[in-house]
Design an enzyme around this catalytic site. Structure first.
Site, PDB file in Angstrom:
ATOM      1  N   LYS A  63       0.841  -1.205   0.000  1.00 39.31           N
ATOM      2  CA  LYS A  63       0.000   0.000   0.000  1.00 39.31           C
ATOM      3  C   LYS A  63       0.873   1.252   0.000  1.00 39.31           C
ATOM      4  O   LYS A  63       0.645   2.182  -0.779  1.00 39.31           O
ATOM      5  CB  LYS A  63      -0.879   0.007   1.246  1.00 39.31           C
ATOM      6  CG  LYS A  63      -1.566   1.333   1.538  1.00 39.31           C
ATOM      7  CD  LYS A  63      -2.404   1.302   2.784  1.00 39.31           C
ATOM      8  CE  LYS A  63      -1.677   1.700   4.019  1.00 39.31           C
ATOM      9  NZ  LYS A  63      -1.403   3.134   4.202  1.00 39.31           N
ATOM     10  N   ASN A  64       1.906   1.243   0.850  1.00 39.61           N
ATOM     11  CA  ASN A  64       2.704   2.462   1.026  1.00 39.61           C
ATOM     12  C   ASN A  64       3.731   2.682  -0.070  1.00 39.61           C
ATOM     13  O   ASN A  64       4.491   3.641  -0.032  1.00 39.61           O
ATOM     14  CB  ASN A  64       3.367   2.466   2.408  1.00 39.61           C
ATOM     15  CG  ASN A  64       2.319   2.609   3.498  1.00 39.61           C
ATOM     16  OD1 ASN A  64       1.165   2.960   3.218  1.00 39.61           O
ATOM     17  ND2 ASN A  64       2.674   2.285   4.724  1.00 39.61           N
ATOM     18  N   ARG A  84      -3.923   9.783   4.308  1.00 42.38           N
ATOM     19  CA  ARG A  84      -2.717  10.609   4.462  1.00 42.38           C
ATOM     20  C   ARG A  84      -2.016  10.787   3.120  1.00 42.38           C
ATOM     21  O   ARG A  84      -1.435  11.829   2.848  1.00 42.38           O
ATOM     22  CB  ARG A  84      -1.793   9.897   5.452  1.00 42.38           C
ATOM     23  CG  ARG A  84      -0.416  10.464   5.579  1.00 42.38           C
ATOM     24  CD  ARG A  84      -0.375  11.701   6.408  1.00 42.38           C
ATOM     25  NE  ARG A  84       0.999  12.179   6.581  1.00 42.38           N
ATOM     26  CZ  ARG A  84       1.297  13.264   7.276  1.00 42.38           C
ATOM     27  NH1 ARG A  84       0.336  13.962   7.847  1.00 42.38           N
ATOM     28  NH2 ARG A  84       2.555  13.670   7.402  1.00 42.38           N
ATOM     29  N   CYS A 104      -4.891   7.609   9.294  1.00 41.63           N
ATOM     30  CA  CYS A 104      -5.061   7.002  10.610  1.00 41.63           C
ATOM     31  C   CYS A 104      -4.817   8.036  11.715  1.00 41.63           C
ATOM     32  O   CYS A 104      -3.840   8.767  11.682  1.00 41.63           O
ATOM     33  CB  CYS A 104      -4.081   5.841  10.783  1.00 41.63           C
ATOM     34  SG  CYS A 104      -4.437   4.487   9.674  1.00 41.63           S
ATOM     35  N   ARG A 133       0.501  14.236  13.002  1.00 41.73           N
ATOM     36  CA  ARG A 133       0.912  14.020  11.601  1.00 41.73           C
ATOM     37  C   ARG A 133       0.939  15.336  10.805  1.00 41.73           C
ATOM     38  O   ARG A 133       0.262  15.494   9.795  1.00 41.73           O
ATOM     39  CB  ARG A 133       0.008  12.984  10.930  1.00 41.73           C
ATOM     40  CG  ARG A 133      -0.053  11.701  11.729  1.00 41.73           C
ATOM     41  CD  ARG A 133      -0.796  10.621  11.025  1.00 41.73           C
ATOM     42  NE  ARG A 133       0.045   9.981   9.996  1.00 41.73           N
ATOM     43  CZ  ARG A 133      -0.416   8.968   9.253  1.00 41.73           C
ATOM     44  NH1 ARG A 133      -1.648   8.559   9.381  1.00 41.73           N
ATOM     45  NH2 ARG A 133       0.380   8.401   8.352  1.00 41.73           N
ATOM     46  N   ASP A 174       4.379   0.182  11.850  1.00 38.26           N
ATOM     47  CA  ASP A 174       3.122  -0.388  11.340  1.00 38.26           C
ATOM     48  C   ASP A 174       2.965  -1.857  11.701  1.00 38.26           C
ATOM     49  O   ASP A 174       1.867  -2.396  11.643  1.00 38.26           O
ATOM     50  CB  ASP A 174       3.049  -0.245   9.812  1.00 38.26           C
ATOM     51  CG  ASP A 174       2.920   1.201   9.403  1.00 38.26           C
ATOM     52  OD1 ASP A 174       3.164   1.505   8.223  1.00 38.26           O
ATOM     53  OD2 ASP A 174       2.611   2.039  10.264  1.00 38.26           O
ATOM     54  N   ARG A 215      -9.098  -0.189   4.153  1.00 34.61           N
ATOM     55  CA  ARG A 215      -8.247   0.849   3.540  1.00 34.61           C
ATOM     56  C   ARG A 215      -6.908   0.257   3.112  1.00 34.61           C
ATOM     57  O   ARG A 215      -6.308   0.683   2.138  1.00 34.61           O
ATOM     58  CB  ARG A 215      -7.990   1.986   4.536  1.00 34.61           C
ATOM     59  CG  ARG A 215      -9.062   3.031   4.634  1.00 34.61           C
ATOM     60  CD  ARG A 215      -8.544   4.250   5.396  1.00 34.61           C
ATOM     61  NE  ARG A 215      -7.243   4.644   4.885  1.00 34.61           N
ATOM     62  CZ  ARG A 215      -6.234   5.052   5.668  1.00 34.61           C
ATOM     63  NH1 ARG A 215      -6.382   5.099   6.975  1.00 34.61           N
ATOM     64  NH2 ARG A 215      -5.073   5.409   5.145  1.00 34.61           N
TER      65      ARG A 215
END
Ligand code: EPZ
Length: 422
Positions: A22-23, A92, A116, A121, A305, A397
């Site tokens: 995902k990231n 984000r 999240c 952040r 994470d 998500r």
């Protein structure tokens, strides 16, 4: 309202396939805005954040199409520079469009990004990078506006190793004339993957994965066909599920080299591993021993994470251990939920002290964030009775059909629609 019903799982068995990270796919999707020709991304996870990111691309005039695990993007008709607030607020990673739009359009507007609720952040490091490259940045209470007639290569020293700020600086630097040096860059594998995609499109980038990244910008990029790297956090999630429930599980299309921190900890905890270049087989048939104390750190340290799912795997381990979070100031929301199951833990500032409980009992749980939600699932898989987990959207998500994968491994869970009492 959708909810997950989760009962105690037998030892897991069989195999699961790991999806693209995902990231990694999120910054790479934003990076397609820098391309003057279509791109094809293989191994794209089918998750809400990707759906929302594609919606942002569409809102900017780009086209995209999913064909199985591949996404086809045509950025040639990109015309906008402003991200719709409801999409910006959905995650984000919407912040990553600031750098890409600055490089492509010379202008970018974004209401404050969502994501999240694991900390404040802020995006001050991102804005520092844009200003260093010559952009004019203005902020109102809820909107960021960046504009640059031209971007010029510069030395950017980030105050801290921020993944998103490093990625945004790289994206903007590709559109800046001359050489940019990013000092104190984050080193996560997903940053290396972004650099790999940009390089495949013709960008000149060196040092990705180290604390010093150099970008020689100013040249338009072609398109590329690129395969997203495996998700190391999804890998950690399934490894921790098997550590928690026992059994033998094979993970396919993963990257063992990226899972070393979790492999080392679970080995000490009583799990056995057999790996090839892209598979990991985990077995646990003896007792689970509490792992050594864990402190989350920027890569190559233990990933923040993976902390929630590791902690969940240790809820019934023999002994005690503790988990210290150093990246985000509000990451332990899930830990308070775990106490409803009978977990024996206490939190003192940014450390959770955990003693293995002999038994856990079903409860009603509320997921507040993506990785915390996954931790609640793994915890409920160890509890007597049937737990109900709300906040399923958070899990969707970032995980591509986690429920079906766990079911295929023998876990007992299903999504149901629970009527809302008005
Ligand atoms: C990325 O978030 C990931 N998200 C996060 O994964 C991950 O936990 C995090 O990196 C750390 O590895 C995506 O890639 C989409 P940071 P990011 O900037 O970029 C502070 C998940 O579950 N900071 O590296 O937002 C910040 O507050 C998500 O997949 C500033 O102070 O993280 C934090 O304390 C959760 N100012 C620290 O730096 C800034 O301008 C690290 O944040 C930026 C960051």
């Amino acid at each position: 309202m959708p909810a997950l019903l989760v009962s105690k799982s037998p030892p897991l068995s069989g195999e699961v396939t790991i999806h693209g990270a995902k990231n990694s796919v999120l910054p790479i999707l934003a990076a397609t805005l820098l391309c003057r020709a279509p791109c094809v991304l293989h191994n794209c996870p089918d998750i809400l954040d990707v759906t929302h990111t594609r919606a942002i691309l569409h809102s900017l005039g780009c086209a995209s199409e999913r064909r199985g695990a591949s996404v086809y993007i045509d950025p040639r008709s990109c015309a906008g520079h402003s991200i719709p607030p409801e999409l910006a607020a959905s995650m984000r990673a919407s912040s990553l469009f600031l750098g890409a739009l600055l490089a492509r359009q010379g202008e970018a507007s974004l209401s404050l990004p969502g994501g999240c609720p694991i900390g404040a952040r802020p995006v001050d490091y991102h804005l520092l990078a844009f200003r260093a490259l010559g952009a004019e940045v203005t902020e109102t209470d809820d909107t960021i506006h960046c504009r640059a007639r031209r971007l010029t290569g510069a030395k950017i020293t980030l105050p801290g190793p921020s993944v998103g700020a490093t990625e945004n600086a790289m994206l903007a630097a590709v559109g800046a004339e001359g050489v940019t040096v990013i000092e104190n860059a984050a080193c996560e594998p997903e940053i290396v993957d972004l650099a790999g995609f940009l390089t495949a499109c013709g960008a000149k980038i060196a040092g990705a994965g180290t604390g010093r990244v150099t970008v020689k910008g100013g040249q338009p990029l072609t398109g590329a066909t690129y395969t997203i790297l495996p998700d190391r956090i999804e890998t950690a999630t399934f490894l921790c599920a098997c550590a928690a429930c026992g059994g033998t599980l094979t993970l396919r299309r993963t990257a063992p080299r990226l899972a070393e921190p979790i492999l080392n900890l679970l080995t000490e905890s009583g799990c056995r591993f057999s790996c090839t270049h892209d598979t990991i087989q985990i077995s646990r048939d003896g007792p689970l021993i509490a792992c050594r104390p864990v402190i989350s750190k920027p890569y190559p340290g233990f990933p923040t994470d993976a902390m929630p799912v590791l902690l969940a795997s240790q809820l019934r381990a023999e002994g005690q251990t503790d988990f210290t979070e150093t990246i985000f100031e509000n990451r332990f929301g899930y830990a308070r939920e775990l106490k409803k199951l009978g977990a024996q833990l206490r939190q003192d500032e940014n450390t959770v002290y955990l003693r293995g409980a002999p038994q856990l009992y079903a409860a009603q749980l509320f997921a507040e964030d993506l990785r915390g939600g996954a931790a609640l699932v793994l915890a409920a898989m160890q509890a007597e009775g049937e737990s109900t987990i709300f906040g399923v959207k958070h899990i969707q998500r970032g995980y591509d059909n986690l429920e079906a994968a766990l079911q295929s491994a023998g876990a007992r869970l299903k999504t149901v629609e629970i009527p809302i009492k008005v």
